[in-house]
Design a protein around this motif. Structure first.
Motif, PDB file in Angstrom:
ATOM      1  N   ALA A   4     -48.706 -41.001 -90.927  1.00 42.22           N
ATOM      2  CA  ALA A   4     -48.327 -39.754 -91.605  1.00 42.22           C
ATOM      3  C   ALA A   4     -49.464 -38.755 -91.471  1.00 42.22           C
ATOM      4  CB  ALA A   4     -48.041 -40.025 -93.077  1.00 42.22           C
ATOM      5  N   GLU A   5     -49.095 -37.518 -91.148  1.00 46.20           N
ATOM      6  CA  GLU A   5     -50.108 -36.458 -91.020  1.00 46.20           C
ATOM      7  C   GLU A   5     -50.110 -35.566 -92.260  1.00 46.20           C
ATOM      8  OE1 GLU A   5     -51.993 -35.571 -88.077  1.00 46.20           O
ATOM      9  OE2 GLU A   5     -51.333 -37.352 -86.971  1.00 46.20           O
ATOM     10  N   THR A   6     -49.026 -35.618 -93.042  1.00 46.12           N
ATOM     11  CA  THR A   6     -48.924 -34.698 -94.183  1.00 46.12           C
ATOM     12  C   THR A   6     -48.894 -35.453 -95.513  1.00 46.12           C
ATOM     13  OG1 THR A   6     -46.509 -34.700 -94.259  1.00 46.12           O
ATOM     14  CG2 THR A   6     -47.563 -33.100 -92.771  1.00 46.12           C
ATOM     15  N   ILE A   7     -49.323 -34.718 -96.538  1.00 47.74           N
ATOM     16  CA  ILE A   7     -49.333 -35.268 -97.898  1.00 47.74           C
ATOM     17  C   ILE A   7     -47.898 -35.577 -98.326  1.00 47.74           C
ATOM     18  CG2 ILE A   7     -49.823 -34.651-100.307  1.00 47.74           C
ATOM     19  CD1 ILE A   7     -52.213 -32.943 -99.078  1.00 47.74           C
ATOM     20  N   VAL A  10     -46.551 -38.880 -97.116  1.00 45.50           N
ATOM     21  CA  VAL A  10     -47.125 -40.022 -97.845  1.00 45.50           C
ATOM     22  C   VAL A  10     -46.440 -40.152 -99.200  1.00 45.50           C
ATOM     23  CG1 VAL A  10     -49.207 -40.989 -98.883  1.00 45.50           C
ATOM     24  CG2 VAL A  10     -49.355 -39.787 -96.705  1.00 45.50           C
ATOM     25  N   ARG A  11     -46.314 -39.024 -99.891  1.00 49.86           N
ATOM     26  CA  ARG A  11     -45.685 -39.045-101.222  1.00 49.86           C
ATOM     27  C   ARG A  11     -44.264 -39.621-101.142  1.00 49.86           C
ATOM     28  NH1 ARG A  11     -48.859 -36.595-104.908  1.00 49.86           N
ATOM     29  NH2 ARG A  11     -49.823 -34.574-104.510  1.00 49.86           N
ATOM     30  N   GLU A  12     -43.498 -39.169-100.118  1.00 46.21           N
ATOM     31  CA  GLU A  12     -42.106 -39.633 -99.982  1.00 46.21           C
ATOM     32  C   GLU A  12     -42.056 -41.134 -99.737  1.00 46.21           C
ATOM     33  OE1 GLU A  12     -40.354 -37.110 -97.032  1.00 46.21           O
ATOM     34  OE2 GLU A  12     -40.247 -35.423 -98.447  1.00 46.21           O
ATOM     35  N   GLN A  13     -42.960 -41.616 -98.854  1.00 48.93           N
ATOM     36  CA  GLN A  13     -42.983 -43.047 -98.542  1.00 48.93           C
ATOM     37  C   GLN A  13     -43.342 -43.882 -99.775  1.00 48.93           C
ATOM     38  OE1 GLN A  13     -42.468 -45.294 -95.389  1.00 48.93           O
ATOM     39  NE2 GLN A  13     -42.078 -46.063 -97.437  1.00 48.93           N
ATOM     40  N   VAL A  14     -44.365 -43.418-100.497  1.00 47.67           N
ATOM     41  CA  VAL A  14     -44.802 -44.180-101.674  1.00 47.67           C
ATOM     42  C   VAL A  14     -43.705 -44.169-102.749  1.00 47.67           C
ATOM     43  CG1 VAL A  14     -46.508 -44.299-103.546  1.00 47.67           C
ATOM     44  CG2 VAL A  14     -47.271 -43.847-101.204  1.00 47.67           C
ATOM     45  N   LYS A  15     -43.026 -43.031-102.881  1.00 43.56           N
ATOM     46  CA  LYS A  15     -41.924 -42.934-103.857  1.00 43.56           C
ATOM     47  C   LYS A  15     -40.842 -43.966-103.539  1.00 43.56           C
ATOM     48  CE  LYS A  15     -39.136 -39.229-105.815  1.00 43.56           C
ATOM     49  NZ  LYS A  15     -38.665 -37.873-105.523  1.00 43.56           N
ATOM     50  N   GLU A  16     -40.559 -44.071-102.229  1.00 39.88           N
ATOM     51  CA  GLU A  16     -39.565 -45.044-101.767  1.00 39.88           C
ATOM     52  C   GLU A  16     -39.976 -46.470-102.162  1.00 39.88           C
ATOM     53  OE1 GLU A  16     -36.119 -45.721-100.551  1.00 39.88           O
ATOM     54  OE2 GLU A  16     -36.850 -43.652-100.523  1.00 39.88           O
ATOM     55  N   ILE A 138     -52.778 -38.515-104.187  1.00 44.40           N
ATOM     56  CA  ILE A 138     -51.720 -38.452-103.159  1.00 44.40           C
ATOM     57  C   ILE A 138     -51.019 -39.805-103.027  1.00 44.40           C
ATOM     58  CG2 ILE A 138     -51.317 -38.190-100.664  1.00 44.40           C
ATOM     59  CD1 ILE A 138     -53.780 -36.170-100.772  1.00 44.40           C
ATOM     60  N   VAL A 139     -51.819 -40.876-102.948  1.00 46.36           N
ATOM     61  CA  VAL A 139     -51.243 -42.207-102.670  1.00 46.36           C
ATOM     62  C   VAL A 139     -50.845 -42.930-103.964  1.00 46.36           C
ATOM     63  CG1 VAL A 139     -51.703 -44.445-101.549  1.00 46.36           C
ATOM     64  CG2 VAL A 139     -52.617 -42.350-100.538  1.00 46.36           C
ATOM     65  N   THR A 140     -51.506 -42.585-105.072  1.00 50.09           N
ATOM     66  CA  THR A 140     -51.292 -43.277-106.356  1.00 50.09           C
ATOM     67  C   THR A 140     -51.228 -44.802-106.194  1.00 50.09           C
ATOM     68  OG1 THR A 140     -48.876 -43.081-106.281  1.00 50.09           O
ATOM     69  CG2 THR A 140     -50.085 -41.292-107.372  1.00 50.09           C
ATOM     70  N   PRO A 141     -52.273 -45.400-105.610  1.00 50.70           N
ATOM     71  CA  PRO A 141     -52.239 -46.853-105.370  1.00 50.70           C
ATOM     72  C   PRO A 141     -52.456 -47.642-106.664  1.00 50.70           C
ATOM     73  CG  PRO A 141     -54.410 -46.010-104.850  1.00 50.70           C
ATOM     74  CD  PRO A 141     -53.571 -44.808-105.226  1.00 50.70           C
TER      75      PRO A 141
END
Ligand code: AMP
Length: 280
Positions: A4-7, A10-16, A138-141
């Motif tokens: 991923a190049e954009t924030i 990343v947000r969409e993937q992590v939300k998923e 951004i990642v909220t790990p």
């Protein structure tokens, strides 16, 4: 594995992933990955359902005379290493994605950052804290992985997470070394063959310091002396610092009592290398 190049990506993937109830681990890096980084990714893969590796040479943590322009970069190679290690996503933003034109907020720290590397690199930890805080937002790990190789950074990040109430577990991972003892580092690629040999003096000097600690030496000055003498015996080496500090406060200690960090920074030619040992 995605890159991923954009924030937003990343947000969409992590939300998923969150929707599926999956846990997420983050390994922040500047790329040009080696076995040291891989050990962090391995640990993250073992402890989380999904793993994000960020690859970003953060301009904000480099001083004006440092190696930002020449820092080694090879995303293709990094991607292969991440994929083989079982990472799920690489976050590889361009600087403009992380710092828009009117960027003006920073995370700074009054303690822990003045000594050791902070002395020679006065703006470094402000850059590190700011980028890591951004990556955390951004990642909220659930967990984030940092190497003991950068011991001061590990202590600073732990402190920031506590101060600013990030609900993220910080996992510290041991130093991975070459067979001959040199701590793995992306910056080792700067060394000529002759300098590579000379660089061994870092781990060798710490070994001598450790032997003293193991023998029960409590006098911090004595330990610093032995390490300093060893480093000075190498003509290509120039000491930036040799310090014995409290591993919790990073304040210098005279007598070794509690957990101690013995940390060194040494120029080998033009390349500045760091290494350390921690006695809990
Ligand atoms: P860097 O890409 O140099 O910013 O490093 C990214 C992360 O990898 C940091 O948490 C480092 O402490 C860690 N790291 C770098 N080299 C090593 C090593 N030799 N052993 C363990 N961790 C390392």
């Amino acid at each position: 594995m995605k890159i991923a190049e954009t924030i937003q990506e990343v947000r969409e993937q992590v939300k998923e992933w969150r929707k599926q109830g999956l846990s997420v681990g983050l390994v922040p890096t500047m790329g040009y990955l080696h076995e040291g980084h891989k050990s962090l990714i391995d640990c993250a893969v073992a402890q989380n359902d999904k793993v994000v590796v960020s690859v970003f040479v953060n301009p904000m943590q480099f001083g004006p005379t440092e190696d930002l322009a020449t820092y080694p970069r090879d995303l293709e190679r990094d991607a292969a290493l991440c994929e083989a290690a079982g990472a799920d996503l690489i976050f590889h933003p361009q600087p403009e994605e992380m710092y828009h034109d009117d960027f003006s907020s920073f995370v700074d720290m009054n303690t822990l950052t003045g000594g050791l590397c902070g002395k020679t690199r006065p703006i470094h930890f402000r850059g590190v804290c700011t980028i890591v805080a951004k990556l955390f937002n951004i990642v909220t790990p659930d967990r984030a992985y940092f190497g003991q190789k950068d011991a001061q950074q590990l202590a600073v990040i732990r402190h920031m997470v506590s101060d600013l109430n990030f609900g993220i577990e910080i996992v510290g991972c041991p130093i991975i070394r070459e067979e001959d003892g040199l701590a793995k580092s992306s910056r080792n690629t700067y060394l000529s063959a002759e300098e590579r040999k000379a660089a061994l003096v870092l781990s060798q000097s710490l070994k001598e310091g450790k032997a003293l600690l193991d023998a029960g030496e409590k006098n911090a000055e004595k330990i610093r002396q032995v390490i300093t003498e060893k480093i000075n015996s190498e003509p290509l080496a120039k000491i930036d610092y040799v310090e014995t500090v409290d591993w919790n406060t990073l304040e210098p200690v005279d007598t070794i009592e509690g957990p101690v960090l013995v940390a060194i920074a040494v120029y080998i030619g033009k390349t500045r290398l760091i290494d350390n040992i921690i006695r809990q």
